[in-house]
Design an enzyme around this catalytic site. Structure first.
Site, PDB file in Angstrom:
ATOM      1  N   ASP A  12       0.848  -1.090   0.155  1.00 17.62           N
ATOM      2  CA  ASP A  12      -0.215  -0.030  -0.068  1.00 17.62           C
ATOM      3  C   ASP A  12       0.789   1.354  -0.092  1.00 17.62           C
ATOM      4  OD1 ASP A  12      -2.162   1.610   0.289  1.00 17.62           O
ATOM      5  OD2 ASP A  12      -2.045   1.724   2.404  1.00 17.62           O
ATOM      6  N   SER A  13       0.463   2.329  -0.339  1.00 22.37           N
ATOM      7  CA  SER A  13       1.075   3.598  -0.092  1.00 22.37           C
ATOM      8  C   SER A  13       1.647   3.808   1.437  1.00 22.37           C
ATOM      9  CB  SER A  13       0.137   4.662  -0.382  1.00 22.37           C
ATOM     10  OG  SER A  13      -1.021   4.743   0.660  1.00 22.37           O
ATOM     11  N   CYS A  75      -4.195  -1.301  -1.966  1.00 22.62           N
ATOM     12  CA  CYS A  75      -4.604   0.129  -2.144  1.00 22.62           C
ATOM     13  C   CYS A  75      -5.313   0.224  -3.158  1.00 22.62           C
ATOM     14  CB  CYS A  75      -3.172   0.794  -2.289  1.00 22.62           C
ATOM     15  SG  CYS A  75      -3.214   2.641  -2.927  1.00 22.62           S
ATOM     16  N   GLU A 156      -4.681   8.251   9.547  1.00 17.02           N
ATOM     17  CA  GLU A 156      -3.460   8.145   9.773  1.00 17.02           C
ATOM     18  C   GLU A 156      -2.963   8.812  10.910  1.00 17.02           C
ATOM     19  OE1 GLU A 156      -0.495   7.194   7.782  1.00 17.02           O
ATOM     20  OE2 GLU A 156      -1.442   6.100   6.113  1.00 17.02           O
ATOM     21  N   CYS A 188     -11.070   2.703  -0.188  1.00 18.31           N
ATOM     22  CA  CYS A 188      -9.873   2.997   0.233  1.00 18.31           C
ATOM     23  C   CYS A 188      -9.532   2.018   1.385  1.00 18.31           C
ATOM     24  CB  CYS A 188      -9.658   4.488   0.763  1.00 18.31           C
ATOM     25  SG  CYS A 188      -8.263   5.030   1.378  1.00 18.31           S
ATOM     26  N   HIS A 190      -7.818   2.415   3.983  1.00 20.62           N
ATOM     27  CA  HIS A 190      -7.826   3.079   5.136  1.00 20.62           C
ATOM     28  C   HIS A 190      -9.225   2.907   6.057  1.00 20.62           C
ATOM     29  CE1 HIS A 190      -4.037   4.821   3.990  1.00 20.62           C
ATOM     30  NE2 HIS A 190      -3.902   5.432   5.210  1.00 20.62           N
TER      31      HIS A 190
HETATM   32  N1  DGL Z   1      -4.869   3.319   1.133  1.00 22.43           N
HETATM   33  C1  DGL Z   1      -4.830   4.082  -0.134  1.00 22.43           C
HETATM   34  C2  DGL Z   1      -6.026   3.397  -0.952  1.00 22.43           C
HETATM   35  O1  DGL Z   1      -6.658   2.428  -0.826  1.00 22.43           O
HETATM   36  C3  DGL Z   1      -4.929   5.482  -0.113  1.00 22.43           C
HETATM   37  C4  DGL Z   1      -4.206   6.079   0.728  1.00 22.43           C
HETATM   38  C5  DGL Z   1      -3.283   7.431  -0.074  1.00 22.43           C
HETATM   39  O2  DGL Z   1      -3.774   8.181  -0.523  1.00 22.43           O
HETATM   40  O3  DGL Z   1      -2.202   7.004  -0.358  1.00 22.43           O
HETATM   41  O4  DGL Z   1      -6.684   3.862  -2.064  1.00 22.43           O
END
Ligand code: DGL
Length: 270
Positions: A12-13, A75, A156, A188, A190
């Protein structure tokens, strides 16, 4: 020759994909995991698709060096922009899974729904990937997507289950675009952390779908089919980040129950 005991790579990022890693650990407890959080380039949500493709390939290269039998793009932003290039790069060396297809599969099988909402980063929403994939399977479904860029950084920073998070969530979910939903996709990785607050907002009248569980079950099915499921008693997990900070180490505790030691690994190392 790929072996069942080989690890599963997940990236992931940053640390949002740990929600997916957690579900994989829960449904596939015998698997060793190698997690890569590209914290040096966080957030992905605002980056160009060329940048996301480049980072994703570098990460895939790292995971293949670690002999991963599968790569999970945990991600949505990278799944929507880089899935094809990562698959092409990986070839037959590993199974590649994104977090979008299992959710599309799940949502298009729900009976009696008409309107689906999608919330995610600017990049994911701009790609229109959910509406394209959903409508390809069920053209009659109405898909309304909204970029909610404040949510990932808010999570975060540990802002959830409080006044601030409720205000921001309410402000996004009350947009006219998202009225009269039957179902909302948390596009997302998160967002599972704010699922209870979203459920509260809708007073449980809208079906909230996050990818963590369906991705883990989809991966299990793929590995079983290919006879690559590990049954190890002592799986080993490694968590790498491309830029290490103490703050990340702390935040990992929010995303992954259990002790995690982050190992720094620059993406530019050979
Ligand atoms: N977790 C990433 C996603 O699912 C998003 C977070 C980011 O913008 O890096 O898109």
């Amino acid at each position: 020759m790929v072996k069942p005991s080989a690890p599963i790579g997940i990236f992931d990022s940053g640390i949002g994909g740990l929600t997916v890693a957690h579900a994989i650990h829960r449904f596939l407890p015998g698997e060793s995991l190698i997690y890569f959080g590209d914290t040096a380039h966080l957030p992905y949500g605002d980056k160009s698709s060329d940048a996301i493709k480049y980072y994703s390939i570098r990460i895939a290269q790292f995971l293949l060096k670690k002999k991963c039998k599968a790569i999970v793009i945990a991600c949505n932003t990278a799944s929507s922009m880089a899935y094809d290039v990562v698959r092409e790069f990986t070839g037959s060396q590993a199974i590649v899974i994104n977090v979008i297809d299992p959710v599309v599969e799940e949502v298009t099988h729900i009976k009696g729904i008409g309107k689906i909402g999608v919330i995610g980063t600017k990049g994911t929403v701009r790609s229109e990937i959910y509406s394209r994939k959903i409508k390809k399977i069920k053209p009659s479904l109405d898909v309304a997507s909204l970029a909610t860029p404040l949510l990932a950084p808010m999570i975060e920073e540990g802002f959830f289950n409080n006044k601030i998070s409720r205000t921001i969530i309410n402000s996004y979910l009350s947009r006219p675009k998202l009225k009269k939903l039957d179902c909302l996709i948390l596009a997302c990785t998160h967002y599972p952390l704010i699922k209870p607050e979203i459920e509260d907002y809708y007073k449980n009248s809208v079906n909230i779908i996050d990818s963590a569980r369906s991705v883990a079950l989809y991966l299990k099915e793929m590995l079983t089919k290919k006879k690559l499921l590990a049954k190890g008693k002592n799986p080993k997990h490694h968590f790498y980040v491309s830029d290490y900070t103490d703050a990340f180490e702390k935040s990992t505790k929010i995303f992954f129950k259990g002790k995690i030691r982050l190992e720094p690994h620059s993406l530019w190392e050979k």
